[in-house]
Design a protein around this motif. Structure first.
Motif, mmCIF file in Angstrom:
data_model
loop_
_atom_site.group_PDB
_atom_site.id
_atom_site.type_symbol
_atom_site.label_atom_id
_atom_site.label_comp_id
_atom_site.label_asym_id
_atom_site.label_seq_id
_atom_site.Cartn_x
_atom_site.Cartn_y
_atom_site.Cartn_z
ATOM 1 N N SER A 1 3.495 8.940 -34.001
ATOM 2 C CA SER A 1 3.762 10.209 -33.338
ATOM 3 C C SER A 1 5.189 10.590 -33.698
ATOM 4 O O SER A 1 5.942 9.751 -34.214
ATOM 5 N N PRO A 2 5.585 11.829 -33.478
ATOM 6 C CA PRO A 2 6.947 12.219 -33.845
ATOM 7 C C PRO A 2 7.983 11.263 -33.271
ATOM 8 O O PRO A 2 8.060 11.044 -32.066
ATOM 9 N N GLY A 3 8.774 10.629 -34.170
ATOM 10 C CA GLY A 3 9.822 9.712 -33.747
ATOM 11 C C GLY A 3 9.395 8.259 -33.637
ATOM 12 O O GLY A 3 10.232 7.379 -33.438
ATOM 13 N N VAL A 4 8.095 7.973 -33.755
ATOM 14 C CA VAL A 4 7.598 6.610 -33.599
ATOM 15 C C VAL A 4 6.867 6.182 -34.877
ATOM 16 O O VAL A 4 5.992 6.896 -35.363
ATOM 17 N N THR A 5 7.245 5.027 -35.416
ATOM 18 C CA THR A 5 6.589 4.501 -36.606
ATOM 19 C C THR A 5 6.003 3.128 -36.324
ATOM 20 O O THR A 5 6.467 2.401 -35.450
ATOM 21 N N ALA A 6 4.974 2.791 -37.072
ATOM 22 C CA ALA A 6 4.353 1.466 -36.987
ATOM 23 C C ALA A 6 4.388 0.848 -38.378
ATOM 24 O O ALA A 6 4.024 1.498 -39.369
ATOM 25 N N THR A 7 4.852 -0.387 -38.469
ATOM 26 C CA THR A 7 4.866 -1.117 -39.730
ATOM 27 C C THR A 7 3.894 -2.282 -39.631
ATOM 28 O O THR A 7 3.962 -3.081 -38.692
ATOM 29 N N VAL A 8 2.981 -2.356 -40.586
ATOM 30 C CA VAL A 8 2.003 -3.442 -40.636
ATOM 31 C C VAL A 8 2.359 -4.331 -41.825
ATOM 32 O O VAL A 8 2.372 -3.873 -42.972
ATOM 33 N N LEU A 9 2.672 -5.597 -41.547
ATOM 34 C CA LEU A 9 3.039 -6.560 -42.585
ATOM 35 C C LEU A 9 1.917 -7.572 -42.730
ATOM 36 O O LEU A 9 1.550 -8.255 -41.768
#
Length: 482
Positions: free
Chosen positions: A6-14
């Motif tokens: 969402s605007p301002g929120v990121t998710a990183t999948v490693l």
């Protein structure tokens, strides 16, 4: 892999450890990716050595802070804003499968009312009855005054020249001359993994040459009668054909309502990929519906005797309801904004049809002997009248929930809005203030939609000062201003 949640929120999948491979499901129209361990390119079956450990881990990290304000108690309406001209509307057509040729003749009067730009007919060289089907296509064109494009499927057993010649003889005997031809062969109806050996079949160039020799002056199209995935696996040589085509299907990997509506979000990526592949060639979308025309990944389409939501079925119960009207409006809106030349929806009759007929599966409610049509019939009829019209930007503040399409007509502006969700929504209209006429495709108007093929020809409800509209689940509205 990092993406914006969402605007301002990121998710990183490693993903670490054993080999991971990913499929971009946008190839099939899904708004998703699939990740799995080991590769499709590895030898099959995989060999796992006894006692050898396999280690893998997946770590998901959420970062940032949402920039969205706290939602008020009552959710504000979606905003649809109109803008400047942005190209032209695609030419809108409808399919006529070979098996539906005779049934289409019975419904010729309803097809005439659709007033589509073109019919996409089909001759399968592996099947009998080609002359009868061709005669029906000729009669249908004569009765409706609608030009026809013919999809030709070659058996791929001998040369393209011989097989095209045999089909041309049947067409000539039926006195049917198509206005355009799409040429393919039987093996290209099925899917093959990258690098896999394909059965012998004539090349794109051999098929195009054969059609041009036997049908001089007729526009020739190529590509796939299946999905972008297969076109991507076997791209057409640039500038060989007069136009390039493929279809889409939203129930390849998932068939629930939410996933089907989410497939519309993949269209900009598909269209951009095709455009990069074919350059400035004309880009056509072949007949597409919720159900699949044919299954490239198995022997045939999945059976669906209980009217369920089933992947890769050749009929889907939602085709008969408001859901299909909303999904098809979203489909046209997304592809129109991508600059397609031509686009066809479903078929005239049958399991992907817009006109009701009995076809061996229980069809609840549609029991009347009168001419009955499905809600999507009216979407097709309304948009067909706008084929080639100047399009205007129509921007939805929540495109995943509300689809919008706008174009100019001789009488003024025409705007279509579809609710892609199962919840009622309020839509605020910007730059469309003033009096307007509205036709609403809703649960309340369903009986009229089914029993009155001329529903859109009535004046509609007059609104003196239009600023917003309310749309129930999967409802569609056409707004006309003067």
């Amino acid at each position: 892999m990092t993406h914006t949640v969402s605007p301002g929120v990121t998710a990183t999948v490693l993903m670490e450890g054993n080999k991971f491979e990913m499929e971009d499901h946008r190839n099939w129209m899904d708004a998703s990716y699939k990740t799995y361990v080991c590769s499709l390119l590895d030898p099959w079956p995989y060999t796992l050595t006894k006692g050898q450990p396999f280690k893998q881990s997946i770590t998901v990290t959420i970062s940032g802070k949402s920039s969205r304000r706290k939602a008020p108690d009552s959710k504000p309406g979606v905003h649809v804003t109109l803008g400047k001209q942005s190209g032209r509307m695609p030419l809108i057509g409808v399919g006529v499968p070979m098996a539906e040729a005779a049934h289409a003749i019975e419904k010729a009067h309803l097809i005439t009312k659709l007033n589509v730009d073109h019919l996409i007919c089909q001759i399968d060289g592996r099947k009998g009855g080609q002359r009868l089907a061709a005669k029906a296509f000729r009669d249908l064109r004569d009765r409706t005054g609608t030009r026809s494009t013919l999809e030709v499927i070659l058996p791929a057993k001998v040369t393209a020249q011989k097989e095209v010649s045999a089909i041309a003889s049947e067409l000539a005997a039926a006195r049917y001359v198509p206005d355009a031809i799409v040429i393919t062969h039987a093996h290209d109806l099925k899917s093959f993994q990258p690098g896999a050996d394909r059965p012998w079949g004539p090349s794109y160039s051999k098929m195009a040459a054969a059609v041009r020799k036997l049908f001089p002056g007729t526009p020739v199209g190529g590509g796939m009668l299946s999905y972008f995935t297969e076109l991507n696996r076997k791209p057409v040589p640039r500038d060989l054909f007069d136009f390039v085509t493929h279809t889409v299907c939203p129930i390849v990997h998932a068939a629930d309502d939410v996933s089907v509506m989410e497939t519309l979000q993949s269209i900009p990526s598909i269209a951009a990929s095709v455009r990069k592949m074919i350059g400035k060639q004309a880009y056509h979308l072949g007949p597409s519906a919720i159900a699949c025309r044919a299954n490239p990944y198995g022997v045939g389409a999945a059976s669906n005797p209980s009217n369920a939501r089933i992947c890769l079925s050749d009929h889907d119960p939602r085709q008969r309801g408001l859901f299909a009207a909303a999904w098809n409006l979203g489909l046209v809106a997304a592809f129109a904004k991508a600059g397609l030349t031509s686009l066809a929806l479903g078929s005239v009759t049958g399991s992907q049809g817009v006109i009701h007929r009995e076809f061996g599966t229980a069809v609840p409610w549609y029991r009347t002997k009168k001419d009955t049509v499905y809600p999507v019939y009216h979407v097709l009829a309304g948009l067909a009248a706008a084929s080639g019209n100047r399009q205007h930007h129509a921007v939805s503040s929540e495109p995943e929930s509300i689809a919008a399409l706008a174009y100019k007509t001789a009488g003024g502006m025409e705007v279509w809005i579809a609710n892609l969700t199962s919840q009622s929504r309020s839509i605020q209209l910007t730059d469309l203030a003033g009096p307007a006429y509205i036709h609403a495709l809703t649960e309340h108007s369903f009986h009229d939609l089914a029993t009155d093929p001329g529903f859109l020809f009535d004046p509609g409800e007059k609104i003196r000062q239009l600023s917003k509209i309310e749309l129930g689940p999967y409802a569609v509205a056409r707004i006309r201003t003067s």
